[in-house]
Design a protein around this motif. Sequence first.
Motif, short mmCIF file in Angstrom:
data_model
loop_
_atom_site.label_atom_id
_atom_site.label_comp_id
_atom_site.label_asym_id
_atom_site.label_seq_id
_atom_site.Cartn_x
_atom_site.Cartn_y
_atom_site.Cartn_z
N ALA A 1 0.84 -1.20 0.00
CA ALA A 1 0.00 0.00 0.00
C ALA A 1 0.87 1.25 0.00
O ALA A 1 0.60 2.21 -0.72
CB ALA A 1 -0.93 0.00 1.20
N VAL A 2 1.94 1.25 0.80
CA VAL A 2 2.85 2.39 0.84
C VAL A 2 3.55 2.54 -0.49
O VAL A 2 3.69 3.66 -1.02
CB VAL A 2 3.87 2.24 2.00
CG1 VAL A 2 4.94 3.31 1.93
CG2 VAL A 2 3.16 2.27 3.34
N ALA A 3 3.98 1.44 -1.09
CA ALA A 3 4.66 1.48 -2.38
C ALA A 3 3.74 2.03 -3.46
O ALA A 3 4.15 2.85 -4.28
CB ALA A 3 5.17 0.09 -2.75
N ASN B 1 2.08 9.23 -5.93
CA ASN B 1 2.61 10.57 -5.65
C ASN B 1 3.69 10.96 -6.65
O ASN B 1 3.76 12.11 -7.07
CB ASN B 1 3.16 10.65 -4.23
CG ASN B 1 2.06 10.60 -3.19
OD1 ASN B 1 0.90 10.90 -3.48
ND2 ASN B 1 2.42 10.20 -1.97
N ALA B 2 4.52 10.01 -7.04
CA ALA B 2 5.55 10.30 -8.03
C ALA B 2 4.92 10.66 -9.36
O ALA B 2 5.36 11.59 -10.04
CB ALA B 2 6.49 9.10 -8.19
N GLY B 3 3.86 9.95 -9.73
CA GLY B 3 3.15 10.26 -10.97
C GLY B 3 2.54 11.63 -10.94
O GLY B 3 2.57 12.38 -11.92
N GLU B 4 1.96 12.01 -9.78
CA GLU B 4 1.38 13.35 -9.65
C GLU B 4 2.46 14.41 -9.74
O GLU B 4 2.25 15.47 -10.34
CB GLU B 4 0.62 13.46 -8.33
CG GLU B 4 -0.64 12.63 -8.28
CD GLU B 4 -1.27 12.57 -6.90
OE1 GLU B 4 -0.67 13.10 -5.94
OE2 GLU B 4 -2.35 11.97 -6.78
N SER B 5 3.64 14.15 -9.16
CA SER B 5 4.74 15.10 -9.22
C SER B 5 5.21 15.29 -10.66
O SER B 5 5.48 16.41 -11.08
CB SER B 5 5.92 14.63 -8.36
OG SER B 5 5.54 14.57 -7.01
N ILE B 6 5.31 14.21 -11.39
CA ILE B 6 5.73 14.29 -12.80
C ILE B 6 4.70 15.06 -13.60
O ILE B 6 5.05 15.93 -14.40
CB ILE B 6 5.96 12.88 -13.38
CG1 ILE B 6 7.18 12.24 -12.74
CG2 ILE B 6 6.10 12.92 -14.90
CD1 ILE B 6 7.37 10.78 -13.04
N GLU B 7 3.42 14.77 -13.35
CA GLU B 7 2.35 15.48 -14.07
C GLU B 7 2.38 16.97 -13.75
O GLU B 7 2.25 17.80 -14.65
CB GLU B 7 1.00 14.88 -13.72
CG GLU B 7 -0.15 15.47 -14.51
CD GLU B 7 -1.48 14.82 -14.21
OE1 GLU B 7 -2.49 15.53 -14.27
OE2 GLU B 7 -1.50 13.61 -13.91
N ALA B 8 2.58 17.32 -12.49
CA ALA B 8 2.66 18.73 -12.10
C ALA B 8 3.85 19.41 -12.77
O ALA B 8 3.74 20.54 -13.26
CB ALA B 8 2.75 18.86 -10.59
N MET B 9 4.97 18.71 -12.83
CA MET B 9 6.16 19.25 -13.47
C MET B 9 5.91 19.46 -14.96
O MET B 9 6.26 20.48 -15.52
CB MET B 9 7.36 18.33 -13.26
CG MET B 9 8.66 18.89 -13.82
SD MET B 9 10.08 17.85 -13.47
CE MET B 9 9.74 16.44 -14.49
N GLU B 10 5.27 18.47 -15.61
CA GLU B 10 4.98 18.59 -17.03
C GLU B 10 4.03 19.75 -17.28
O GLU B 10 4.21 20.51 -18.25
CB GLU B 10 4.38 17.28 -17.55
CG GLU B 10 5.39 16.15 -17.66
CD GLU B 10 4.76 14.81 -17.99
OE1 GLU B 10 3.51 14.70 -17.95
OE2 GLU B 10 5.51 13.87 -18.29
#
Length: 97
Positions: A45-47, A53-62
């Motif tokens: 679940a943590v993984a 969260n990493a996907g959201e960070s990448i999307e925000a960066m894009e």
Amino acid sequence: MHHALHKEMNKGLHRFLQRYDSDELLLLIQAFEDTLEASWVHSEAVAEEELLNAGESIEAMENDEMGQIIDMLNQLDTRNLEKAKAILQDVFFTSFE
């Protein structure tokens, strides 16, 4: 004798590390540092949450990158906008096979 042993070990280590260039050594250092910081006992679940969260960070960066590009394009007059379009077409969308 103990000091002599350490001296020989250091020579062997030096010979071993000479196999790699500086970029490769920097990658190894980063990998070791990341390994030291990593937790190998996360639950699934943590993984999954970390991946999300990493996907959201990448999307925000894009989105931020896209916003910056749009801001730059909005500053161009018609002639320079046409140049920018031609450059983008040539650099990113033209096949040079």
